[in-house]
Motif scaffolding. Sequence first.
Motif, PDB file in Angstrom:
ATOM      1  N   GLY B 144       2.058   1.638   3.766  1.00  0.00           N
ATOM      2  CA  GLY B 144       2.912   2.554   3.005  1.00  0.00           C
ATOM      3  C   GLY B 144       4.268   1.932   2.713  1.00  0.00           C
ATOM      4  N   PHE B 145       4.856   1.308   3.729  1.00  0.00           N
ATOM      5  CA  PHE B 145       6.133   0.620   3.521  1.00  0.00           C
ATOM      6  C   PHE B 145       6.000  -0.456   2.458  1.00  0.00           C
ATOM      7  CE2 PHE B 145       9.800   1.514   6.158  1.00  0.00           C
ATOM      8  CZ  PHE B 145       9.318   2.467   7.029  1.00  0.00           C
ATOM      9  N   LEU B 146       4.918  -1.217   2.580  1.00  0.00           N
ATOM     10  CA  LEU B 146       4.725  -2.317   1.632  1.00  0.00           C
ATOM     11  C   LEU B 146       4.643  -1.785   0.208  1.00  0.00           C
ATOM     12  CD1 LEU B 146       4.318  -5.344   1.398  1.00  0.00           C
ATOM     13  CD2 LEU B 146       1.867  -4.987   1.665  1.00  0.00           C
ATOM     14  N   VAL B 147       3.871  -0.741   0.017  1.00  0.00           N
ATOM     15  CA  VAL B 147       3.712  -0.162  -1.321  1.00  0.00           C
ATOM     16  C   VAL B 147       5.050   0.354  -1.829  1.00  0.00           C
ATOM     17  CG1 VAL B 147       2.711   1.772  -2.586  1.00  0.00           C
ATOM     18  CG2 VAL B 147       1.276   0.412  -1.072  1.00  0.00           C
ATOM     19  N   ALA B 148       5.748   1.123  -0.980  1.00  0.00           N
ATOM     20  CA  ALA B 148       6.988   1.762  -1.437  1.00  0.00           C
ATOM     21  C   ALA B 148       8.066   0.741  -1.734  1.00  0.00           C
ATOM     22  CB  ALA B 148       7.468   2.747  -0.379  1.00  0.00           C
ATOM     23  N   LEU B 149       8.065  -0.379  -1.023  1.00  0.00           N
ATOM     24  CA  LEU B 149       9.090  -1.382  -1.263  1.00  0.00           C
ATOM     25  C   LEU B 149       8.752  -2.263  -2.452  1.00  0.00           C
ATOM     26  CD1 LEU B 149       9.843  -2.355   2.422  1.00  0.00           C
ATOM     27  CD2 LEU B 149      11.363  -1.165   0.854  1.00  0.00           C
ATOM     28  N   ARG B 150       7.468  -2.389  -2.741  1.00  0.00           N
ATOM     29  CA  ARG B 150       7.057  -3.249  -3.843  1.00  0.00           C
ATOM     30  C   ARG B 150       7.143  -2.524  -5.180  1.00  0.00           C
ATOM     31  NH1 ARG B 150       5.271  -8.835  -3.526  1.00  0.00           N
ATOM     32  NH2 ARG B 150       5.669  -9.228  -1.336  1.00  0.00           N
ATOM     33  N   VAL B 151       6.794  -1.244  -5.170  1.00  0.00           N
ATOM     34  CA  VAL B 151       6.742  -0.481  -6.419  1.00  0.00           C
ATOM     35  C   VAL B 151       8.020   0.351  -6.528  1.00  0.00           C
ATOM     36  CG1 VAL B 151       5.437   1.198  -7.753  1.00  0.00           C
ATOM     37  CG2 VAL B 151       4.244  -0.377  -6.229  1.00  0.00           C
ATOM     38  N   ARG B 152       8.773   0.136  -7.592  1.00  0.00           N
ATOM     39  CA  ARG B 152      10.063   0.812  -7.701  1.00  0.00           C
ATOM     40  C   ARG B 152       9.885   2.290  -8.042  1.00  0.00           C
ATOM     41  NH1 ARG B 152      15.304  -0.756  -7.735  1.00  0.00           N
ATOM     42  NH2 ARG B 152      14.803  -2.947  -7.429  1.00  0.00           N
ATOM     43  N   GLU B 153       8.960   2.562  -8.952  1.00  0.00           N
ATOM     44  CA  GLU B 153       8.737   3.944  -9.411  1.00  0.00           C
ATOM     45  C   GLU B 153       8.027   4.769  -8.341  1.00  0.00           C
ATOM     46  OE1 GLU B 153       9.194   6.683 -12.494  1.00  0.00           O
ATOM     47  OE2 GLU B 153       9.569   4.524 -12.723  1.00  0.00           O
ATOM     48  N   ALA B 154       8.619   5.892  -7.956  1.00  0.00           N
ATOM     49  CA  ALA B 154       8.047   6.692  -6.862  1.00  0.00           C
ATOM     50  C   ALA B 154       6.669   7.232  -7.214  1.00  0.00           C
ATOM     51  CB  ALA B 154       8.981   7.840  -6.515  1.00  0.00           C
ATOM     52  N   ALA B 155       6.535   7.739  -8.446  1.00  0.00           N
ATOM     53  CA  ALA B 155       5.257   8.353  -8.825  1.00  0.00           C
ATOM     54  C   ALA B 155       4.124   7.337  -8.785  1.00  0.00           C
ATOM     55  CB  ALA B 155       5.368   8.966 -10.217  1.00  0.00           C
ATOM     56  N   SER B 156       4.379   6.156  -9.371  1.00  0.00           N
ATOM     57  CA  SER B 156       3.295   5.164  -9.369  1.00  0.00           C
ATOM     58  C   SER B 156       3.065   4.626  -7.963  1.00  0.00           C
ATOM     59  CB  SER B 156       3.599   4.029 -10.353  1.00  0.00           C
ATOM     60  OG  SER B 156       4.916   3.581 -10.152  1.00  0.00           O
ATOM     61  N   GLY B 157       4.130   4.587  -7.143  1.00  0.00           N
ATOM     62  CA  GLY B 157       3.960   4.142  -5.767  1.00  0.00           C
ATOM     63  C   GLY B 157       3.052   5.086  -4.988  1.00  0.00           C
ATOM     64  N   LEU B 158       3.294   6.379  -5.133  1.00  0.00           N
ATOM     65  CA  LEU B 158       2.451   7.361  -4.448  1.00  0.00           C
ATOM     66  C   LEU B 158       1.026   7.304  -4.967  1.00  0.00           C
ATOM     67  CD1 LEU B 158       4.807  10.435  -4.064  1.00  0.00           C
ATOM     68  CD2 LEU B 158       3.705   9.151  -2.241  1.00  0.00           C
ATOM     69  N   GLY B 159       0.917   7.122  -6.297  1.00  0.00           N
ATOM     70  CA  GLY B 159      -0.421   6.987  -6.876  1.00  0.00           C
ATOM     71  C   GLY B 159      -1.151   5.793  -6.310  1.00  0.00           C
ATOM     72  N   LEU B 160      -0.440   4.678  -6.212  1.00  0.00           N
ATOM     73  CA  LEU B 160      -1.050   3.470  -5.659  1.00  0.00           C
ATOM     74  C   LEU B 160      -1.477   3.708  -4.208  1.00  0.00           C
ATOM     75  CD1 LEU B 160      -1.788   0.522  -6.028  1.00  0.00           C
ATOM     76  CD2 LEU B 160       0.507  -0.097  -5.273  1.00  0.00           C
ATOM     77  N   ALA B 161      -0.636   4.434  -3.446  1.00  0.00           N
ATOM     78  CA  ALA B 161      -0.981   4.735  -2.055  1.00  0.00           C
ATOM     79  C   ALA B 161      -2.282   5.528  -1.993  1.00  0.00           C
ATOM     80  CB  ALA B 161       0.151   5.519  -1.398  1.00  0.00           C
ATOM     81  N   LEU B 162      -2.409   6.499  -2.893  1.00  0.00           N
ATOM     82  CA  LEU B 162      -3.638   7.304  -2.917  1.00  0.00           C
ATOM     83  C   LEU B 162      -4.860   6.449  -3.239  1.00  0.00           C
ATOM     84  CD1 LEU B 162      -2.728  10.706  -4.587  1.00  0.00           C
ATOM     85  CD2 LEU B 162      -3.626  10.298  -2.302  1.00  0.00           C
ATOM     86  N   VAL B 163      -4.691   5.586  -4.246  1.00  0.00           N
ATOM     87  CA  VAL B 163      -5.805   4.702  -4.622  1.00  0.00           C
ATOM     88  C   VAL B 163      -6.173   3.798  -3.455  1.00  0.00           C
ATOM     89  CG1 VAL B 163      -6.436   2.777  -6.123  1.00  0.00           C
ATOM     90  CG2 VAL B 163      -5.302   4.782  -7.070  1.00  0.00           C
ATOM     91  N   LEU B 164      -5.141   3.304  -2.789  1.00  0.00           N
ATOM     92  CA  LEU B 164      -5.349   2.436  -1.631  1.00  0.00           C
ATOM     93  C   LEU B 164      -6.169   3.170  -0.572  1.00  0.00           C
ATOM     94  CD1 LEU B 164      -4.272  -0.412  -1.093  1.00  0.00           C
ATOM     95  CD2 LEU B 164      -2.475   0.618   0.297  1.00  0.00           C
TER      96      LEU B 164
END
Lengths: 431, 262
Positions: B144-164
């Motif tokens: 989660g940290f990795l995703v949130a720090l890599r992806v600037r946009e919150a919405a796409s970051g959360l989306g990526l987390a879900l996909v992950l």
Amino acid sequence: MHTLPLLATLLFAPMVAGRPAPPVDRLDLPAPVDTLVVATGGPWRTVGDAVRAAPRGAVVIVEAGTRREPTLVLDKPLTLVGRPGAVLDGEGERGLIRITADSVTVEGFTLRRTGLSYTDDRAAVLVDRARFCALRGLRLEDTFFGIYLANAGDCLVEDNTLAGASERETRSGNGIHLWYSTRVTIRNNDVRGHRDGIYFEFVEDSRILDNVSRGNVRYGLHFMFSDGCAYRRNVFSDNGAGVAVMYTSEVVMDGNDFRGNLGNAAFGLLLKDITDSEIVNNRFRANSVGIHAEGANRVRVAGNDFVGNGWAVKIMANSEDSEVTGNNFVGNSFDIATNSRRSYSAFTGNFWDRYRGYDRNGDGVGDVPFHPVRLFSLVVAQNEPALVLQRSPLVALLDLAEQVLPVLTPESLADEAPHLSPFATVWSSER
Amino acid sequence: MNTALKVFRYQVRDLARSRAIAGYAAFLLLATAGLLHFGGGPARALPSLATVVVLVVPLVSLLVSTSFVYHGNDFIELLLAHPVGRRPLFAGMYLGLALPLAAAFVLGAGIPLAVGGALASHAGAVALLGVAGVLLTTAFTSLGFLVALRVREAASGLGLALVLWLGRAVIYDGGVLLGAYGWAAYPLEVPMLVSMALNPVDVARVLVVMALDASAMMGYTGAVFQDFFGGPVGVALALACLGAWTLLPGLAARYTFVRKDF
């Protein structure tokens, strides 16, 4: 009222006639019994001498002590009693007792060390062409075959303990071995560490009751060509391959406990070419496969508990007209597995813990059928390594999809009247 | 270290104010108690609980950690304006999230198990489930940290987390199943083992299944798995795999954090 005059006639006829009575089986008054005592300082020093000298029907009592003698041959009716501590030792070279006459009773001995033989069926007690024998209260230690009955009839094998030391199939004999025998009762024995705990081949009308057979190298019970036999209330646990019942009709298997038979080719109960038989009130717990049925025709499987097995029942398509009903299926990884898209047996009226149906009229029977064959069990049957996905959410999704719309699993293999609550069985109190 | 501790304490207090962690613990508590109560005893409830743990723990850990990093972006920028080392700051934030999440899991699932008697009757399996759950928590917090720090946009970051999460929990197994069919002619035991080790969700699931569902696993293939995962060496290796899933994404996230231009 009819038996009294008959008895009187039999008892008083000799006096009236004034001549010796004709032999009347089991009804004449007991004759005074000769008793021979074998003891270190006693009249008889060896069991062999005492047995040879004993008249028919005598009682030979053996006092405590370890005796190393040639194989005892009991070739006339007599009773051989071992007092506590009486041991017959085969020194790893020979069988211990050989019974060739009718009406022989052997009880109370410890029999040990027959050694193993690849040329003869060396047994602690060998019964050869004899009837009315009774073997009871014996303790067998480190024997090749334990109790071996060949061409025997009307015998009783009771309260014996057989402790083999087998580790490999080829270097071990069977515990209680029956071959071409009729009307034998095997009761309350404890067999372990042999090749097959109890072995039946060409046996008729016999009973296996209340025995414990565990930790044997191959089968707890190996049962072939033995029509009309029954086994009840036995415990078969932790055997190399469980129990095998093959090529037989009219077997009754009632109230047995099959448990902990784990392994690649291990079954609680293997059925092969079994017809017109009953499997009732048994419990199958923690086996790799509870029942594996091949060619099981007209077999009734009812009132059993299947608890925590890998596969509760594997039934091959060559089994026809069998009936699985009134059983409880609880906590098995797979309830039913089969190798066909069609079903030739009935599975109606069981309790399945996986059932998720409803019961609108409240009669205790679910309104929608239950399909006990999961898609995943087909997947595993075709592709065993997929087993590692057991309990994966993906597998749950696949199973759910298949339950809603069966495409691959046998649609006709269904329980049309699944019970919503478990049946009360003889094992309920232990649940 | 002092900085890390301060940040950690702040983070824990911040989390305590939000209801996410408390809600997560309450959900686990209810689910476990419900399974124990309605599932018919610990022996049957534990495998179901394992399924819940394997699905829910990664999801919650991922979502909570990503959203908290996005949420705390202003706070991070504020702190970075001061003479504060980036590594202690990261350590404080990470532990401040991972430890409360793990504690919520242990308490939420543990209390009903202890009260219901499963802890006493199935101590080994429960302990394994606990350790696997805690390691899943830390692993997915790292991700989660990795995703949130890599992806600037919150919405796409959360989306990526879900996909992950979906990928790890479900789709990956689908791939493994396809692979198993594709190479059905080959001995697949070892490749399957490796493919399980490459997915933290699968490692945790297989560990628990081996402890609870052993009887189906006794065929030839099962025996291979059982030999591996059933023994102390296998358990240790599996836990090491889960540990690596905590450590490697965690280190990657720290690397990103230290170099990131906020």
